[in-house]
Design an enzyme around this catalytic site. Structure first.
Site, short mmCIF file in Angstrom:
data_model
loop_
_atom_site.label_atom_id
_atom_site.label_comp_id
_atom_site.label_asym_id
_atom_site.label_seq_id
_atom_site.Cartn_x
_atom_site.Cartn_y
_atom_site.Cartn_z
N ARG A 34 0.77 -1.10 0.12
CA ARG A 34 -0.16 0.16 -0.06
C ARG A 34 0.71 1.07 -0.13
NH1 ARG A 34 -4.96 -1.78 3.71
NH2 ARG A 34 -6.38 -2.60 1.96
N LYS A 192 -17.64 -16.91 2.92
CA LYS A 192 -19.33 -16.81 3.09
C LYS A 192 -19.74 -16.20 1.80
CE LYS A 192 -19.61 -16.78 8.04
NZ LYS A 192 -20.06 -15.73 9.11
N GLY A 337 -7.90 -8.67 -0.15
CA GLY A 337 -6.75 -9.12 0.77
C GLY A 337 -6.09 -10.65 0.47
N GLY A 360 -12.75 -4.37 0.70
CA GLY A 360 -14.13 -3.79 0.84
C GLY A 360 -14.60 -2.94 -0.41
P1 AMP Z 1 -13.06 -14.10 2.21
O1 AMP Z 1 -12.36 -13.24 3.14
O2 AMP Z 1 -14.41 -14.25 2.26
O3 AMP Z 1 -12.29 -14.05 0.76
O4 AMP Z 1 -12.40 -15.50 2.80
C1 AMP Z 1 -11.09 -16.01 2.75
C2 AMP Z 1 -10.92 -17.16 3.72
O5 AMP Z 1 -11.70 -18.10 3.16
C3 AMP Z 1 -9.58 -17.57 3.77
O6 AMP Z 1 -8.88 -17.37 4.95
C4 AMP Z 1 -9.79 -19.15 3.59
O7 AMP Z 1 -8.96 -19.78 4.37
C5 AMP Z 1 -11.04 -19.39 3.73
N1 AMP Z 1 -11.72 -20.70 3.26
C6 AMP Z 1 -11.65 -20.82 1.82
N2 AMP Z 1 -12.05 -22.00 1.43
C7 AMP Z 1 -12.46 -22.70 2.79
C8 AMP Z 1 -13.30 -23.69 2.99
N3 AMP Z 1 -13.65 -24.55 1.85
N4 AMP Z 1 -13.56 -23.67 4.29
C9 AMP Z 1 -13.60 -22.95 5.31
N5 AMP Z 1 -12.79 -21.76 4.72
C10 AMP Z 1 -12.29 -21.50 3.62
#
Ligand code: AMP
Length: 381
Positions: A34, A192, A337, A360
């Protein structure tokens, strides 16, 4: 919106709102991305004879409590090395030395130490605006926050403009949002569905193929009627996932990597139809369909990993996806990130057409929302 490159800057006093919210562990900066992203705007301004006061937040200190843990001193030290010149830290908005020192670059201490930053106070915004001739907004990563230094200061400034980084971000993101060429593949992974639902809905309208990954894929796999054992998923998103599946653009994993625990007990490669009740899906293999989609696409958007790539046992999907995107000739854009960490781990930032500095802000821009700082800049014309 005004561009920095169109303004005469000789002897002008510039506040540049940058996003130097870098990870710091025990006083050491762990990732300078950054800071480096802000350097072109700083150099451009210095080369044209301006004096600069940089304003940024760092972490989440409690307001009105200047906790040394969140001081911008490490950023100042890093800037001195990168720019090879004097950089001065100032702690008070009333400091008589502001724009009145031998240093061409000054850095205001963490703006979140000041009362009114988070509440977008007019008083703080006016105070910042009154210090400078031009308020340059270059903090794309914070442009979705309506705060005093990201909104009110722009509104109350004599003159405001976009910095070079913001200009680059808007131009690249607009290409993927409105000026894209089809075929278009979107990869939406991560934990999620709920945090990315608006993005999925908006991109689903534009893209030809939507590759889902991670916990997001688990929700879709369950919505398609498969057993997912104890995998991370969201029950409340099942109905909307079914609706999206009916649209026919979602590409589901076929082969997944499961384990009995997050730490990696009994790691097994299996078909999505064979996941056991006591297993969790933690990674997926890139399917032929996914590879073909990437290969034929002229535009690729990527946000979120395909698995728990931080653990070597579950990095295959994200690693192979990174490599497939790197070899594609499409205009590719990545943001968030975790996605940028994956790119730095498996390929190089240069292998993607554009890596956004936003998390975000990237999501909200790609959801089609008007970001408060950009709105404020537009209103200055
Ligand atoms: P996000 O911030 O929503 O992009 O989520 C990223 C995070 O999702 C990372 O830290 C991954 O470790 C986690 N992640 C990816 N695949 C899975 C999975 N199958 N089950 C649980 N966590 C996951």
């Amino acid at each position: 919106m005004n561009n920095l490159s169109e303004l005469v800057l000789e002897n002008k006093k510039l506040i540049i709102r940058v996003d130097m919210n870098v990870p710091i562990v025990e006083g050491a900066i762990k990732d300078q991305t950054r800071i480096l992203a802000s350097i072109p705007t700083i150099k451009h301004s210095l080369d044209r004879g301006a004096k600069i006061l940089l304003v940024s937040h760092l972490g989440r200190p409690s307001e009105g409590n200047p906790d040394v843990k969140f001081s911008l001193q490490p950023v100042v030290d890093s800037l001195k090395i990168i720019l090879d010149e004097e950089v001065e830290l100032v702690s008070e908005l009333s400091d008589p030395l502001i724009f009145n020192s031998s240093a061409r670059i000054q850095v205001m201490e963490n703006i979140r130490f000041f009362k009114g930053e988070k509440s977008n106070s007019e008083e703080l915004g006016k105070c910042l605006a009154s210090l400078c001739d031009v308020y340059v907004f270059d903090a794309f990563g914070t442009s979705h926050r309506e705060q005093a230094s990201t909104h009110s200061a722009i509104t109350h400034s004599n003159q405001a403009c976009m910095g070079l980084l913001l200009q680059k971000e808007i131009s690249a993101l607009t290409k993927a949002l409105n000026e894209y060429e089809n075929p278009y593949t979107a990869v939406i992974g991560g934990a999620k569905v709920s945090t990315k639902l608006e993005l999925i809905k908006n991109i689903n309208e534009k893209a030809d193929f939507v590759i889902v990954g991670g916990g997001i894929a688990n929700t879709f796999i369950k919505a398609a009627g498969n057993e997912i054992g104890i995998s991370l998923y969201e029950e409340s998103m099942i109905d909307i996932a079914k609706e999206l599946l009916d649209g026919g653009k979602i590409i589901l994993p076929e082969t997944v990597i499961t384990s009995l625990s997050f730490e990696g007990e009994e790691v097994t490669v299996k078909n999505i139809c064979d996941v056991g009740e006591n297993e969790m899906i933690l990674d997926q293999m890139l399917t032929r369909k996914m590879q073909d989609a990437i290969n034929v696409s002229k535009t690729i958007l990527w946000n979120g990993p395909l698995g728990v790539f931080e653990n070597q046992l579950f990095e295959t999907g994200t690693r192979d996806l990174s490599k497939a995107i790197a070899s594609s000739i499409a205009f590719s854009i990545a943001g968030g990130g975790e996605t940028i960490s994956a790119i730095n781990k498996f390929i190089k930032a240069d292998d993607v057409s554009y890596c956004s500095t936003g998390g975000g802000a990237f999501l909200e821009f790609m959801e089609g929302k008007d970001l408060p700082s950009i709105q404020a800049l537009k209103s200055k014309i």
